[in-house]
Design a protein around this motif. Structure first.
Motif, PDB file in Angstrom:
ATOM      1  N   ALA A  45       0.797  -1.222   0.000  1.00  0.00           N
ATOM      2  CA  ALA A  45       0.000   0.000   0.000  1.00  0.00           C
ATOM      3  C   ALA A  45       0.830   1.273   0.000  1.00  0.00           C
ATOM      4  N   ALA A  46       2.055   1.233   0.521  1.00  0.00           N
ATOM      5  CA  ALA A  46       2.839   2.452   0.744  1.00  0.00           C
ATOM      6  C   ALA A  46       3.538   2.890  -0.536  1.00  0.00           C
ATOM      7  N   PHE A  47       3.257   4.090  -0.986  1.00  0.00           N
ATOM      8  CA  PHE A  47       3.882   4.615  -2.197  1.00  0.00           C
ATOM      9  C   PHE A  47       5.317   5.055  -1.915  1.00  0.00           C
ATOM     10  N   GLY A  48       6.217   4.652  -2.802  1.00  0.00           N
ATOM     11  CA  GLY A  48       7.586   5.136  -2.734  1.00  0.00           C
ATOM     12  C   GLY A  48       7.734   6.423  -3.524  1.00  0.00           C
ATOM     13  N   ASP A  49       7.117   6.458  -4.700  1.00  0.00           N
ATOM     14  CA  ASP A  49       7.138   7.636  -5.571  1.00  0.00           C
ATOM     15  C   ASP A  49       5.695   7.889  -6.000  1.00  0.00           C
ATOM     16  N   PRO A  50       4.939   8.631  -5.201  1.00  0.00           N
ATOM     17  CA  PRO A  50       3.502   8.775  -5.465  1.00  0.00           C
ATOM     18  C   PRO A  50       3.169   9.291  -6.862  1.00  0.00           C
ATOM     19  N   ALA A  51       4.041  10.071  -7.468  1.00  0.00           N
ATOM     20  CA  ALA A  51       3.762  10.653  -8.775  1.00  0.00           C
ATOM     21  C   ALA A  51       3.909   9.660  -9.915  1.00  0.00           C
TER      22      ALA A  51
END
Length: 845
Positions: free
Chosen positions: A727-733
């Protein structure tokens, strides 16, 4: 269509339209033609007659609305000549099923009646006025706008949301304009008019009320046919008979008597092992034919056997709004309905059928008939009966205070009694609702100072209307208002109780605020966008086209509407660089806003048991909240609705863990600290299976993957935590989370969760390979994504205004493919349709 007895003779030929005096503002050159008489169509309306005679331009085009305001200021006169011969019947009645609105009716120069209300019928005994041979019938209509203003001046203006005093007369409120509607208040004979020649007794009304009783063999259907008659003179017994024919041809009969001195009887019969009628998605829709005779009179209709309940009993969270059919709670997936054309007589059954198809194809199971329109046609209700589409009918009070004095009160009661009886056969009708937003308005809209102690209509909603429903059709529930909280000392729009309307989103705040609400039932919410390009360009001719051009704003009725569109995309989509980009940006933003809202609200099941979007349809070409525009194009929003209203929905939503809830301060909502996969299962079968959840880059690189197991009951929902690593974004973009069932036939569409809005994403601006070919008289667009492609949509109408694409708002991961089939009556070039493809990505160019 409303039942017309065989004794009824329509008087629909040979009508002429003239005017008493043309007001200031009428164009030069029309006076002579109108004075000479304009051929009139009945049923019809003055605007349409003038248009057919080429005396006015298309009212919907350009700024013609303003130029044609004189029509609503004119006293119109409809006249017809007809021949009549006495056939020996005891009674000859002139029957007008719908006159719009304040009118005087004359037969051979003598006044026979006056009308005050377009929402009811009128009947006059005209035996003393008919002549052998030639006769002349005249209907003189008061000019609606000055008439409403004069009544406000005489009786006192009452609060409303319109620049006209629409709440002074019983005329369709939105004919005076609305925040999506054109101002074309006019006049006309909008329903059949004719002579009813009869003897002995006629059937005045039939209310075939149904019930279902369980037994060891299944269910028995109970029909209680409430029959009202009118006598031509004889006061003896009148024999009545009821025949009920089932869908398999089986007939059950019963008889009774209207005793001397009475005008009513109830004939009851039982149908063993009855086939019950169900809403779409819950079962079949068997219909039973009902034929009634009373003396020489007759009536025919259809019924479906089912029970309806509304549960608003207090619970731990407040009070629900649970509609139940045959004892089953219905999770409502609906839309609000407005009249489908600004000129009501332009709506035929085929047009109704296409709108019903729009609703059903979008996986809707309910339409709410809004209170600023009409008591809808039996044509619409017949279609709903046949397809299992539930109907909620407002009484006709909207966004205003209404006088409780005479003659208004008597007219309200007459229209309510007639329409409750008329619509009682329809199994699709499951709720009567007292008003739209008037109860809310009385609290929040500053009415008290303007009313000065005068009544505002509450006696209708709390006494008169529930009394009529209880007396005439106790088989159906009644709600006083929408929104409404079902209890004393509660704000009418409290999310914890009953129904709610959410309008701060759109009017004031970002659509992400939807996530702050937890309504028990949401009966209005929405977001605007323009219609299809061809619909808009056909009526807006500003050079160059501009969101704030004069004619564009004529076709945008909401206060600061296009400014709200601009504010609405901020933080979600980049500012458009052209008018075409503006059109796509606003349509895309509407669709994304409603996707966000509905996924959130459905994720609250069973705390929340329904959403009714504002709105399904338009009544003219306009920038609005509609999912289907006036020219019948399914906007991007419609395609999103088909997905988020699917019976089975998978959605990824932020949720608070048990630990977060345990640590939250008393009375405060715990902050979300995990991502959850929520499954909503509005089918009759439980689901058990696994979902694969991945986090990946836009180029298809998988960053994390997990498999989660889930089980969800029929008509239920479940929540499954997504592992934190996934679930955790490393690079949300540049990343997204994606959940898909292992069983492709499970009925759950893929669920997406993005780390950033489009404006902040590093999306490839050209993420598609497209192959366009002609195929079987249509065009096939084969799409393959080379990178994540968000919300792909073909604006097929820009190539051919009659073209229709079978799919839209498709999101493809890198490497995925899809096909769009375009039906084009004009035979458009395949490459032109390929060029009409847009996606969210291309707005970043």
């Amino acid at each position: 269509m409303t039942y017309l007895p065989p004794t009824f003779r329509a008087l629909h030929e040979g009508w002429t339209l003239t005017a008493a005096d043309l007001p200031e503002g009428a164009p030069e050159g029309v006076a002579a033609a109108i004075a000479a008489g304009v051929p009139a169509t009945v049923p019809g309306e003055a605007h349409l007659d003038l248009r057919r005679a080429d005396l006015i331009a298309d009212p919907f085009d350009g700024d013609n609305e303003a130029a044609q305001q004189w029509i609503g200021d004119t006293e119109w006169r409809f006249t017809a000549a007809f021949d009549w011969t006495d056939d020996g019947a005891a009674r000859h009645d002139l029957v007008a099923l719908g006159l719009d609105t304040v009118a005087t009716v004359e037969l051979n120069g003598a006044e026979v009646g006056r009308t005050e209300n377009m929402h009811r019928s009128y009947r006059w005994d005209v035996r003393g006025h008919l002549r052998e041979g030639a006769n002349t019938l005249t209907v003189r209509f008061a000019a609606p706008v000055p008439e409403a203003e004069a009544r406000a001046e005489r009786n006192g203006s009452l609060p409303s949301v319109n620049h006209h005093e629409y709440n002074q007369i019983r005329k369709m409120a939105c004919s005076f304009g609305w925040d999506w509607g054109i101002d074309v208040a006019g006049a006309g004979i909008w329903k059949p008019i004719g002579l009813d020649s009869w003897s002995g007794a006629r059937v005045a009304s039939v209310r075939p009320l149904v019930d279902v009783v369980a037994n060891a063999d299944g269910h028995d259907g109970i029909l209680n046919a409430h029959i009202d008659i009118e006598r031509a003179g004889d006061d003896g017994d009148v024999e009545v008979a009821v025949a009920l024919t089932g869908p398999d041809g089986d007939v059950v009969r019963a008889t009774g008597t209207v005793p001397a001195g009475s005008d009513a009887a109830v004939v009851s019969l039982t149908v063993p092992r009855v086939r019950r009628w169900w809403p779409v998605g819950h079962g079949d829709q068997p219909l039973y034919e009902v034929d009634v005779t009373a003396g020489e009179g007759s009536w025919s209709g259809r019924v479906g056997f089912r029970t309806v309940e509304l549960d608003t009993a207090p619970d731990a969270a407040g009070a629900p709004f649970d509609l139940k059919v045959n004892g089953e709670r219905i999770l409502v997936r609906g839309a609000n309905w407005i009249p489908d054309h600004a000129f009501l007589t332009a709506i035929d059954k085929d047009r109704y059928a296409r709108r019903v198809a729009d609703a059903l194809d979008a996986n809707m199971n309910l339409l709410r008939v809004w209170g600023g329109g009409i008591y809808e046609s039996d044509d619409l209700y017949d279609l709903a009966d046949e397809h299992g589409l539930l109907m909620w009918q407002d009484f006709l009070f909207a966004c205003a205070a209404y006088s409780e004095d005479e003659p208004m009160r008597s007219e309200v009661e007459a229209e309510a009694r007639e329409n409750v009886a008329r619509l009682s056969p329809h199994p699709s009708l499951v709720l009567w609702n007292g008003n739209n937003e008037n109860t809310w308005g009385s609290v929040d809209w500053g009415w008290a100072g303007r009313l000065g102690g005068r009544a505002w209509g509450d006696a209708y909603y709390s006494e008169l209307l529930p009394g009529v429903v209880s007396e005439l059709d106790p088989t159906r529930p009644y709600s006083p208002a929408s929104p409404y909280s079902f209890g004393d000392y509660r704000h009418p729009n409290d999310e914890r109780y009953g129904t709610m309307h959410i309008w701060d989103v759109w009017n004031r705040v970002d659509y992400r605020v939807y996530a702050d609400y937890k309504p028990r039932f949401l009966s209005e919410f929405g977001f605007q966008a323009p219609p299809a390009w061809s619909t808009l360009a056909a009526v807006v001719h500003d050079e160059p086209l501009d969101p704030f051009g004069h004619e564009m704003l004529v076709h945008q009725k909401a206060n600061l509407g296009n400014a709200k569109l601009e504010r609405g995309w901020q933080g979600h989509l980049p500012d458009p660089k052209s008018i075409r980009d503006w059109h796509w940006t606003t349509q895309l933003n509407q669709a994304q806003a409603i996707r966000f809202g509905i996924e959130h609200f459905r994720s609250l099941t069973p705390h929340s048991t329904g959403t009714i979007l504002w709105q399904l349809n338009d009544n003219w070409p306009v920038v609005s909240w509609a999912a289907v525009d006036f020219d019948e194009h399914r906007k991007p929003l419609w395609h999103v609705l088909r997905e988020v209203y699917a019976p089975r929905l998978a959605t990824l939503q932020p949720r608070a863990s048990e630990e977060a809830r345990a640590n939250a301060w008393e009375g405060l909502e715990a902050e979300p600290d995990l991502l959850a996969l929520i499954l909503v299962n509005d089918t009759g079968e439980a689901y058990s299976g696994s979902f694969t959840v991945t986090r990946e880059r836009f180029d298809g690189t998988v960053l994390a993957k997990a498999t989660v197991e889930a089980r969800v009951d029929a008509r239920g929902a479940t929540t499954v935590a997504v592992p934190a690593e996934t679930a955790a974004f490393g690079d949300p973009a540049a990343e997204f989370v994606y959940a898909v069932p292992s069983d492709a036939a499970a009925g759950f569409a893929p669920a997406y969760r993005f780390g950033a809005e489009v404006v902040d994403q590093r999306l490839d601006t050209e993420p598609l390979r497209v192959e366009a070919t002609a195929a079987d008289g249509a065009v096939l667009l084969r799409l393959t994504a080379t990178s994540l492609a968000r919300d792909v949509f073909c604006h097929a109408d820009t190539v051919d205004p009659l073209a229709r694409a079978d799919r839209g708002m498709i999101t493809l991961r890198a490497g995925e493919s899809a096909a769009i089939r375009v039906e084009s009556p004009a035979g458009g070039d395949p490459e032109a349709f390929a060029a009409a493809l847009r996606c969210a990505n291309d707005l970043l160019r």
